[in-house]
Scaffold this motif. Structure first.
Motif, PDB file in Angstrom:
ATOM      1  N   HIS A 125     -15.823  20.123 -22.918  1.00 32.15           N
ATOM      2  CA  HIS A 125     -16.892  19.133 -22.769  1.00 32.15           C
ATOM      3  C   HIS A 125     -18.242  19.724 -23.155  1.00 32.15           C
ATOM      4  N   ARG A 126     -18.537  20.935 -22.689  1.00 31.83           N
ATOM      5  CA  ARG A 126     -19.820  21.581 -23.031  1.00 31.83           C
ATOM      6  C   ARG A 126     -19.970  21.768 -24.534  1.00 31.83           C
ATOM      7  N   ASN A 179     -18.713  19.814 -26.763  1.00 32.82           N
ATOM      8  CA  ASN A 179     -18.536  18.507 -27.411  1.00 32.82           C
ATOM      9  C   ASN A 179     -17.263  18.446 -28.249  1.00 32.82           C
ATOM     10  N   LYS A 180     -16.212  19.057 -27.740  1.00 31.15           N
ATOM     11  CA  LYS A 180     -14.907  19.022 -28.399  1.00 31.15           C
ATOM     12  C   LYS A 180     -14.010  18.051 -27.639  1.00 31.15           C
ATOM     13  N   SER A 225     -15.271   9.361 -21.881  1.00 25.09           N
ATOM     14  CA  SER A 225     -15.235   9.615 -23.328  1.00 25.09           C
ATOM     15  C   SER A 225     -13.981  10.377 -23.765  1.00 25.09           C
ATOM     16  N   ASP A 226     -13.196  10.855 -22.813  1.00 26.93           N
ATOM     17  CA  ASP A 226     -11.956  11.556 -23.148  1.00 26.93           C
ATOM     18  C   ASP A 226     -10.923  10.559 -23.669  1.00 26.93           C
TER      19      ASP A 226
END
Length: 172
Positions: free
Chosen positions: A44-45, A47-48, A78-79
């Motif tokens: 997440h950090r 942006n993957k 958003s996943d």
């Protein structure tokens, strides 16, 4: 033999398999959940993409409490979420489409069940020419009282089979 790709860091996704309430108790469950949460947070950090795969069958009916993801994995709206009915996460699912949409050729896999869904998905991904990674301590399986091979030995066996043949183990 697994080979490195120059673009693997750019086009990478995390796939979290069957971390569901009804898939328990997991061998070293608390540690595995914690390590998976760390990997989810890292993706997440950066942006993957993070993809959660959930199994559906008579023991894990769609939408039931047992089918839900365990708490504390850090999932976000958003996943991506993929439903499956077979050990192989690619079989009759949209997983390939999701990976194509995010341009992922390297996948990091984690979750459960090592001798079933993880093994089947790793080998299916390998057959589809994905580069597959696994972080130590992010894969597990349920402990069954009547199984003929102790859980610890099964876990070690699969890690040995995967290492260098299907999976690249990463330090994170």
């Amino acid at each position: 033999m697994v080979t490195e790709r120059a673009d693997q860091a750019v086009h990478k996704a995390l796939i979290v398999i069957d971390m569901q309430v009804g898939v328990s108790p997991l061998y070293h469950g608390d540690d595995v959940r914690s390590r998976i949460r760390e990997r989810v947070d890292t993706f997440h950090r950066a942006n993957k993409p993070v993809i959660f795969v959930q199994h559906t069958d008579e023991d894990l009916p769609l939408g039931s409490p047992q089918w839900q993801l365990v708490a504390g994995l850090g999932q976000q709206p958003s996943d991506f979420y993929v439903r499956k009915t077979h050990a192989d996460s690619f079989y009759h699912t949209n997983l390939t489409d999701v990976l194509t949409s995010v341009d992922a050729r390297t996948i990091e896999i984690c979750g459960a069940e090592i001798p079933y869904c993880l093994d089947a998905t790793i080998k299916a991904a390998f057959d589809r020419e994905y580069h597959i990674e696994l972080a130590h301590g992010t894969a597990s399986m349920t402990e069954s009282a009547g199984q003929s091979i102790p859980t610890k030995l099964l876990v070690e066996h699969y890690h040995q089979v995967w290492d260098g043949r299907f999976v690249t183990y990463i330090e994170d």
